[in-house]
Design a protein around this motif. Structure first.
Motif, short mmCIF file in Angstrom:
data_model
loop_
_atom_site.label_atom_id
_atom_site.label_comp_id
_atom_site.label_asym_id
_atom_site.label_seq_id
_atom_site.Cartn_x
_atom_site.Cartn_y
_atom_site.Cartn_z
N PHE A 90 0.70 -1.04 0.07
CA PHE A 90 0.01 0.00 -0.07
C PHE A 90 1.03 1.32 0.01
CE2 PHE A 90 -3.52 -2.36 2.46
CZ PHE A 90 -3.88 -3.08 1.58
N GLU A 91 0.35 2.22 -0.66
CA GLU A 91 1.34 3.54 -0.76
C GLU A 91 0.67 4.24 0.34
OE1 GLU A 91 0.87 5.53 -4.46
OE2 GLU A 91 2.01 4.07 -5.32
N TRP A 92 1.41 4.63 1.39
CA TRP A 92 1.23 5.55 2.52
C TRP A 92 2.20 6.67 2.83
CZ3 TRP A 92 4.09 5.39 7.19
CH2 TRP A 92 4.72 4.33 7.31
N ASP A 93 2.05 7.72 3.29
CA ASP A 93 2.93 8.81 3.58
C ASP A 93 2.92 9.48 4.85
OD1 ASP A 93 0.66 10.18 3.36
OD2 ASP A 93 1.41 11.22 1.21
N GLY A 125 -6.82 18.56 8.94
CA GLY A 125 -5.34 19.09 9.02
C GLY A 125 -4.82 18.83 7.52
N SER A 126 -3.84 19.72 6.92
CA SER A 126 -3.34 19.50 5.84
C SER A 126 -2.52 18.17 5.42
CB SER A 126 -2.28 20.55 5.40
OG SER A 126 -1.40 20.48 6.50
N ASN A 127 -2.10 17.47 6.43
CA ASN A 127 -1.38 16.35 6.30
C ASN A 127 -2.10 15.20 6.12
OD1 ASN A 127 1.34 17.21 6.63
ND2 ASN A 127 0.92 17.24 8.74
N PHE A 128 -3.43 15.33 6.38
CA PHE A 128 -4.73 14.27 6.03
C PHE A 128 -5.59 14.59 5.02
CE2 PHE A 128 -3.18 14.36 10.59
CZ PHE A 128 -2.77 13.03 10.72
N THR A 129 -5.70 15.67 4.60
CA THR A 129 -6.92 16.12 3.47
C THR A 129 -6.90 15.19 2.32
OG1 THR A 129 -6.71 18.33 4.18
CG2 THR A 129 -7.69 18.00 2.18
N GLY A 130 -7.96 14.64 2.00
CA GLY A 130 -7.96 13.75 0.85
C GLY A 130 -7.40 12.25 0.87
N LYS A 131 -7.05 11.80 2.27
CA LYS A 131 -6.50 10.50 2.56
C LYS A 131 -7.31 9.69 3.29
CE LYS A 131 -1.64 12.69 2.30
NZ LYS A 131 -0.49 12.97 2.98
N ILE A 132 -6.94 8.48 3.40
CA ILE A 132 -7.57 7.38 4.24
C ILE A 132 -6.46 6.55 5.10
CG2 ILE A 132 -9.46 7.22 2.42
CD1 ILE A 132 -8.18 4.73 1.40
N LYS A 134 -4.75 3.42 5.62
CA LYS A 134 -4.70 2.19 4.90
C LYS A 134 -3.91 1.12 5.90
CE LYS A 134 -4.08 4.02 0.34
NZ LYS A 134 -3.03 4.26 -0.90
N LEU A 135 -3.15 1.39 6.61
CA LEU A 135 -2.54 0.27 7.63
C LEU A 135 -2.71 0.80 9.08
CD1 LEU A 135 0.86 -0.13 5.52
CD2 LEU A 135 -1.26 -1.89 5.94
N SER A 136 -3.16 -0.22 9.71
CA SER A 136 -3.37 0.04 11.26
C SER A 136 -2.14 -0.91 12.00
CB SER A 136 -4.67 -0.69 11.63
OG SER A 136 -5.84 0.25 11.33
N GLY A 204 -2.92 7.30 3.35
CA GLY A 204 -2.44 7.59 2.31
C GLY A 204 -3.64 7.96 1.10
N ARG A 205 -3.19 8.28 0.07
CA ARG A 205 -4.19 8.56 -0.99
C ARG A 205 -5.23 7.36 -1.40
NH1 ARG A 205 -5.36 13.99 -1.23
NH2 ARG A 205 -3.02 15.14 -1.28
N PRO A 206 -6.57 7.61 -1.72
CA PRO A 206 -7.31 6.47 -1.70
C PRO A 206 -6.82 5.48 -2.83
CG PRO A 206 -8.67 8.54 -1.59
CD PRO A 206 -7.04 8.80 -1.61
#
Length: 208
Positions: A90-93, A125-132, A134-136, A204-206
């Motif tokens: 998964f892509e996450w950032d 917050g800006s670091n999370f906008t538009g993201k979901i 992905k990994l717990s 990360g992004r959906p």
């Protein structure tokens, strides 16, 4: 989403002293009632009696929030390894604040998944906008021999087969468990002692 590996874990990956340091630090922070769903938009003291009763049917635990660099440095390397080793890729950032969780006698968290249908908006917050999510990640800070109950279970039910598995081999102190955030899971009631854990969500992004 069908996955070959439902979760991936690293047994006793975090040293006992580090676990004890996190527990000590977490216990020194402001403790609050753990919330879920719509109740997260309120402070615990703002909940009505009905909202509190509905919450307790789903979840009963106490949390504190940690966002210290040294804690992330202990954990995120295992997330990257699990993401690759399990074949998820998964892509996450980014990682959300760490949830230091206390499950005392009879406390629990019933079936739930950590992800939502819609991505975060600007209010998070800006670091999370538009993201979901992905990994717990769950880190066992307490050894499984120091409490009873409190099992972490995953629901792997399919239309053809009902299957619930317990992460039985993951109760050792310092074990890091990583799983996709859409996986349904629960923490069963603690029947003796206190279960301390640290939870982190990587975003990360959906998915496309």
């Amino acid at each position: 989403m069908q996955l070959e590996n439902s979760f991936w874990y690293f047994k006793k990956a975090i040293g006992e002293k580090t676990c004890d340091d996190i527990i000590k630090y977490g216990n020194s922070q402001e403790e609050q009632l753990a919330l879920t769903g719509a109740t997260k938009k309120k402070k615990p003291e703002e909940l009505t009696q009905k909202e509190l009763l509905n919450l307790k049917e789903k979840r009963d635990s106490n949390v504190a929030w940690l966002n210290d660099t040294w804690i992330y440095q202990e954990i995120l390397g295992f997330v990257r390894s699990a993401n690759e080793n399990a074949g998820w890729n998964f892509e996450w950032d980014w990682a959300e604040a760490c949830q230091f969780t206390k499950y005392r006698l009879n406390q629990y968290y019933d079936w739930h998944c950590d992800s939502w249908e819609k991505p975060y908006d600007e209010s998070n917050g800006s670091n999370f906008t538009g993201k979901i999510r992905k990994l717990s990640v769950t880190v066992n800070l307490t050894d499984g021999n120091d409490y009873e109950g409190g099992e972490l279970e995953f629901d792997l039910t399919t239309p053809e087969n009902k299957r619930i598995i317990a992460a039985e081999d993951c109760k050792a102190k310092g074990t890091v468990i990583v799983f996709p955030s859409h996986m349904w899971h629960r923490v069963k009631p603690v029947t003796k002692g206190t279960r301390y854990s640290l939870v982190v969500w990587c975003v990360g992004r959906p998915f496309q």
